[in-house]
Design a protein around this motif. Structure first.
Motif, PDB file in Angstrom:
ATOM      1  N   HIS A   1       2.884  -3.356  -8.303  1.00  0.00           N
ATOM      2  CA  HIS A   1       2.853  -1.896  -8.387  1.00  0.00           C
ATOM      3  C   HIS A   1       2.983  -1.351  -6.970  1.00  0.00           C
ATOM      4  N   PRO A   2       3.669  -0.233  -6.777  1.00  0.00           N
ATOM      5  CA  PRO A   2       3.835   0.330  -5.429  1.00  0.00           C
ATOM      6  C   PRO A   2       2.520   0.543  -4.674  1.00  0.00           C
ATOM      7  N   ALA A   3       1.447   0.846  -5.363  1.00  0.00           N
ATOM      8  CA  ALA A   3       0.162   1.029  -4.685  1.00  0.00           C
ATOM      9  C   ALA A   3      -0.302  -0.282  -4.057  1.00  0.00           C
ATOM     10  N   ILE A   4      -0.176  -1.361  -4.778  1.00  0.00           N
ATOM     11  CA  ILE A   4      -0.573  -2.673  -4.264  1.00  0.00           C
ATOM     12  C   ILE A   4       0.383  -3.084  -3.152  1.00  0.00           C
ATOM     13  N   ALA A   5       1.667  -2.778  -3.315  1.00  0.00           N
ATOM     14  CA  ALA A   5       2.659  -3.095  -2.282  1.00  0.00           C
ATOM     15  C   ALA A   5       2.337  -2.381  -0.970  1.00  0.00           C
ATOM     16  N   LEU A   6       1.787  -1.168  -1.033  1.00  0.00           N
ATOM     17  CA  LEU A   6       1.392  -0.450   0.185  1.00  0.00           C
ATOM     18  C   LEU A   6       0.301  -1.210   0.941  1.00  0.00           C
ATOM     19  N   VAL A   7      -0.674  -1.710   0.206  1.00  0.00           N
ATOM     20  CA  VAL A   7      -1.762  -2.470   0.826  1.00  0.00           C
ATOM     21  C   VAL A   7      -1.197  -3.746   1.457  1.00  0.00           C
ATOM     22  N   LEU A   8      -0.356  -4.444   0.694  1.00  0.00           N
ATOM     23  CA  LEU A   8       0.233  -5.688   1.196  1.00  0.00           C
ATOM     24  C   LEU A   8       1.105  -5.436   2.425  1.00  0.00           C
ATOM     25  N   ALA A   9       1.840  -4.341   2.430  1.00  0.00           N
ATOM     26  CA  ALA A   9       2.692  -4.021   3.580  1.00  0.00           C
ATOM     27  C   ALA A   9       1.844  -3.806   4.835  1.00  0.00           C
ATOM     28  N   ASP A  10       0.701  -3.153   4.686  1.00  0.00           N
ATOM     29  CA  ASP A  10      -0.202  -2.986   5.827  1.00  0.00           C
ATOM     30  C   ASP A  10      -0.677  -4.345   6.331  1.00  0.00           C
ATOM     31  N   HIS A  11      -1.036  -5.215   5.399  1.00  0.00           N
ATOM     32  CA  HIS A  11      -1.499  -6.551   5.789  1.00  0.00           C
ATOM     33  C   HIS A  11      -0.429  -7.291   6.587  1.00  0.00           C
ATOM     34  N   ARG A  12       0.809  -7.235   6.112  1.00  0.00           N
ATOM     35  CA  ARG A  12       1.896  -7.938   6.809  1.00  0.00           C
ATOM     36  C   ARG A  12       2.133  -7.330   8.193  1.00  0.00           C
TER      37      ARG A  12
ATOM     38  N   PRO B   1      -1.507   2.291 -15.253  1.00  0.00           N
ATOM     39  CA  PRO B   1      -0.434   2.716 -14.338  1.00  0.00           C
ATOM     40  C   PRO B   1      -0.745   4.062 -13.668  1.00  0.00           C
ATOM     41  N   ALA B   2      -1.351   4.977 -14.383  1.00  0.00           N
ATOM     42  CA  ALA B   2      -1.686   6.276 -13.793  1.00  0.00           C
ATOM     43  C   ALA B   2      -2.735   6.126 -12.693  1.00  0.00           C
ATOM     44  N   GLN B   3      -3.699   5.250 -12.887  1.00  0.00           N
ATOM     45  CA  GLN B   3      -4.703   5.021 -11.852  1.00  0.00           C
ATOM     46  C   GLN B   3      -4.062   4.412 -10.601  1.00  0.00           C
ATOM     47  N   LEU B   4      -3.146   3.495 -10.801  1.00  0.00           N
ATOM     48  CA  LEU B   4      -2.456   2.893  -9.661  1.00  0.00           C
ATOM     49  C   LEU B   4      -1.554   3.906  -8.958  1.00  0.00           C
ATOM     50  N   ASP B   5      -0.924   4.785  -9.725  1.00  0.00           N
ATOM     51  CA  ASP B   5      -0.127   5.859  -9.114  1.00  0.00           C
ATOM     52  C   ASP B   5      -1.016   6.754  -8.262  1.00  0.00           C
ATOM     53  N   GLY B   6      -2.187   7.076  -8.775  1.00  0.00           N
ATOM     54  CA  GLY B   6      -3.142   7.880  -8.009  1.00  0.00           C
ATOM     55  C   GLY B   6      -3.599   7.171  -6.752  1.00  0.00           C
TER      56      GLY B   6
END
Length: 163
Positions: free
Chosen positions: A22-33, A145-150
């Motif tokens: 999900h894009p929200a999780i991808a944002l966290v992972l991108a910060d980690h990288r 999905p709505a919670q992850l979008d938020g």
């Protein structure tokens, strides 16, 4: 930290890819990288500017996790004594350790600074491993999905506030 948890962390598999997440999780992972790349830059150059970038990136990441990720995790996983709630508690404890080390780094220079950055890297790597292997999958499994979008929207807002 027990020897078995240290061994588990040191033998961790490659970091998860943001693809298919999900894009929200991808944002966290991108910060980690990004932070991993900055630590690598410190190792190859030993330039102090990268240390400042690490501190800035971790400050923004912490703000986003505190404002967006952890409130959602608590809502989804609870704040009791069970294993899921322990994931959130452990992450918050790890953040406190990282913040203390960051403050220490701000007062150092020379070889002591590089040693303190190495300690910070271990703390961050341990936290990232725990988060990527346990907390993020638990959130992704429990959230709608709505919670992850938020989460994605709050993540971006929190990072913009910090800079």
């Amino acid at each position: 930290m027990s020897p078995s948890s240290t061994a588990r962390r040191s033998s961790a598999t490659a970091a998860p890819s943001p693809e298919g997440r999900h894009p929200a999780i991808a944002l966290v992972l991108a910060d980690h990288r990004r932070v991993e790349r900055l630590f690598a830059d410190v190792h190859t150059t030993e330039e102090g500017g990268y240390i400042g970038q690490i501190l800035d990136a971790l400050t923004a990441h912490d703000a986003a996790e505190q404002a967006a990720l952890y409130p959602l995790a608590l809502a989804l996983l609870g704040d009791g004594q069970d294993e899921a709630a322990g994931l959130v508690s452990g992450a918050l404890d790890a953040h406190r350790e990282v913040k203390v080390q960051m403050e220490r780094i701000r007062s150092l220079e020379g070889p002591a600074l590089l040693e303190a950055v190495a300690v910070l890297e271990v703390l961050v790597t341990t936290h990232v491993t725990d988060e990527e292997e346990q907390l993020l999958p638990a959130i992704e499994a429990a959230a709608t999905p709505a919670q992850l979008d938020g989460l994605a929207a709050r993540w971006e807002q929190a990072k913009q506030r910090v800079g």
